[in-house]
Scaffold this active site. Structure first.
Site, short mmCIF file in Angstrom:
data_model
loop_
_atom_site.label_atom_id
_atom_site.label_comp_id
_atom_site.label_asym_id
_atom_site.label_seq_id
_atom_site.Cartn_x
_atom_site.Cartn_y
_atom_site.Cartn_z
N ARG A 229 15.26 89.24 24.94
CA ARG A 229 15.13 89.65 23.60
C ARG A 229 15.62 88.52 22.40
O ARG A 229 16.34 87.64 22.70
CB ARG A 229 16.12 90.85 23.19
CG ARG A 229 15.81 92.15 23.64
CD ARG A 229 14.55 92.69 22.94
NE ARG A 229 13.79 93.87 23.46
CZ ARG A 229 12.91 94.02 24.51
NH1 ARG A 229 12.49 93.04 25.00
NH2 ARG A 229 12.49 95.03 24.95
N GLU A 258 9.54 80.69 11.70
CA GLU A 258 10.45 79.57 11.83
C GLU A 258 10.43 79.10 13.01
O GLU A 258 10.64 77.46 13.21
CB GLU A 258 11.87 80.36 11.45
CG GLU A 258 13.03 79.39 11.14
CD GLU A 258 14.08 79.87 10.59
OE1 GLU A 258 15.41 79.16 10.36
OE2 GLU A 258 14.37 81.16 11.04
N HIS A 270 4.90 86.66 23.37
CA HIS A 270 5.34 88.09 24.18
C HIS A 270 4.57 88.52 25.07
O HIS A 270 4.00 89.78 25.18
CB HIS A 270 5.50 89.13 22.86
CG HIS A 270 6.59 90.08 23.58
ND1 HIS A 270 6.89 91.42 22.52
CD2 HIS A 270 7.35 90.20 24.68
CE1 HIS A 270 7.80 92.08 23.19
NE2 HIS A 270 8.00 91.65 24.30
N GLY A 272 5.65 88.69 28.40
CA GLY A 272 6.35 88.80 29.57
C GLY A 272 5.77 90.00 30.53
O GLY A 272 5.61 89.85 31.82
#
Length: 389
Positions: A229, A258, A270, A272
């Site tokens: 996370r 950022e 993302h 995964g």
């Protein structure tokens, strides 16, 4: 017939397990259950008809689980169903952080139009030299389904593996290689490892767990991987740690603007659990858990209520009750059944935090009047008669 409302596209292989007693919908205003992946439910008005919510995935940050617990709605997830997909991406992350493959590919593309490109590549390739994984030390923080697979895979590549998880389950421990060394603290791992990979849930105790104070003690050249996370590591900490050399590379599956503007950050979008196999496994597991609750009252892999399993009902009726975890609740429930001469054949009562679940097999038909009197008990949230012969 049970109505299942989907808030995301769900694998058809998973939905096929529902069978003929279920209707799948995206619009029905009064479903019995909701099935979703990443849809954010925090601003959604939940229909009173909903009894259970199935998250086809492990993370439940997109679901207000405490609010739903207070409504008597069970929320389940699918831990471990996407574990292999995440493990494989973590191994890729280890390789990417070690061999400067991303920067090398980007540079090669930038000189593709040079007529001497082959000679240029041979001349400049040393800028992208990396290191091998064999013989290096890796710390695996969190030894759940994914962490165990990552630890074992790292061992198979010749790495020296240290595991840290003060709450490791017996089931996870059985799957962990005996060659994984036990670390007694996070600081021990930071001090001694060349790589750290995070596999813990995001809760108050783990938020910003990798802080600057810890990274200041890191072994030179440390590479940090976060496929768990994003909020486990603060962006400002990453930037300062990279600038001051406490970290040499940060690989994350949760990039934002950022992070994507920082050097030595590899931001993966993302991915995964983004495999066909993972989505299918998660959907199948979530569907089975919804069916188990709706048809038998059994709770499996809940994040806001205790798991509770009594198999198939062997008596005339089964009652499932979600309620607050307060004294004398079971006594009040059984008193009402006794007044109606309803004998209890079997019963299970379990609690989790401020909420509890009581499952009863009884030997007489349960009337609407009995249900209403059960619902009138202070602290009772939902009463379901699951089977009523």
């Amino acid at each position: 017939m049970y109505k299942i409302k989907t808030l995301n596209n769900i694998s058809q292989e998973g939905l096929a397990l529902l069978g003929g007693n279920y209707a799948v919908t995206t619009e029905d205003p009064s479903p019995d259950a909701i099935l979703l992946r990443s849809f954010k439910m925090h601003d959604m008005e939940l229909p009173e008809s909903v009894k259970i919510i199935g998250r086809a995935g492990a993370g439940v940050n997109n679901i207000p689980i405490e609010e739903y617990a207070a409504k008597g709605v069970v929320v389940v997830n699918t831990p471990g169903a996407n574990a292999n997909a995440v493990k494989e991406l973590v191994i890729l992350g280890l390789l990417l952080s070690s061999r400067k493959v991303v920067s090398g590919i980007n540079w090669a593309k930038s000189v593709k139009d040079d007529p001497e490109v082959e000679k240029l590549i041979e001349k400049e390739k040393s800028k992208f030299a990396g290191q091998e994984l064999t013989g290096k030390k890796i710390g695996v923080i969190g030894l759940g389904a994914i962490g165990v697979l990552v630890a074992n895979a790292a061992l198979s590549m010749g790495m020296e593996v240290y595991g840290y998880d003060p709450f490791v389950s017996v089931e996870s421990a059985w799957g962990l290689s005996c060659e994984v060394k036990r670390a007694l603290s996070l600081d021990e791992i930071v001090l001694d490892c060349d790589y750290i990979t995070l596999h813990v849930p995001l809760i108050d105790q783990t938020k910003n767990m990798i802080n600057l104070e810890r990274l200041q003690k890191a072994k030179p050249g440390l590479k940090l991987l976060n496929f768990a996370r994003g909020a486990l590591v603060n962006n400002e900490v990453v930037k300062e740690a990279l600038d001051k050399g406490y970290l040499s590379c940060y690989v994350t599956d949760f990039p934002d603007q950022e992070l994507l503007n920082m050097e030595n950050v590899i931001g993966i979008p993302h991915l995964g659990a983004s495999t066909a196999e993972s989505e299918e496994n998660c959907a199948k597991m979530a569907v089975r858990q919804l069916k188990e609750y709706l048809e038998n009252g059994n709770i499996v892999n809940s994040v806001n209520y205790p798991d509770c399993y009594m198999g198939l009902c062997s008596t005339n009726a089964r009652i499932g009750i979600t309620h607050t975890n307060v004294p004398n609740m079971v006594g009040q429930i059984t008193s009402i059944l006794a007044k109606d001469n309803i004998n209890i054949g079997d019963m299970l009562n379990k609690s989790k935090g401020g909420f509890a679940y009581t499952l009863l097999d009884v030997e007489l038909h349960v009337t609407e009047d009995t249900v209403k009197r059960l619902e009138s008990i202070e602290g009772i949230l939902k009463v379901r008669v699951i089977k009523n012969d």
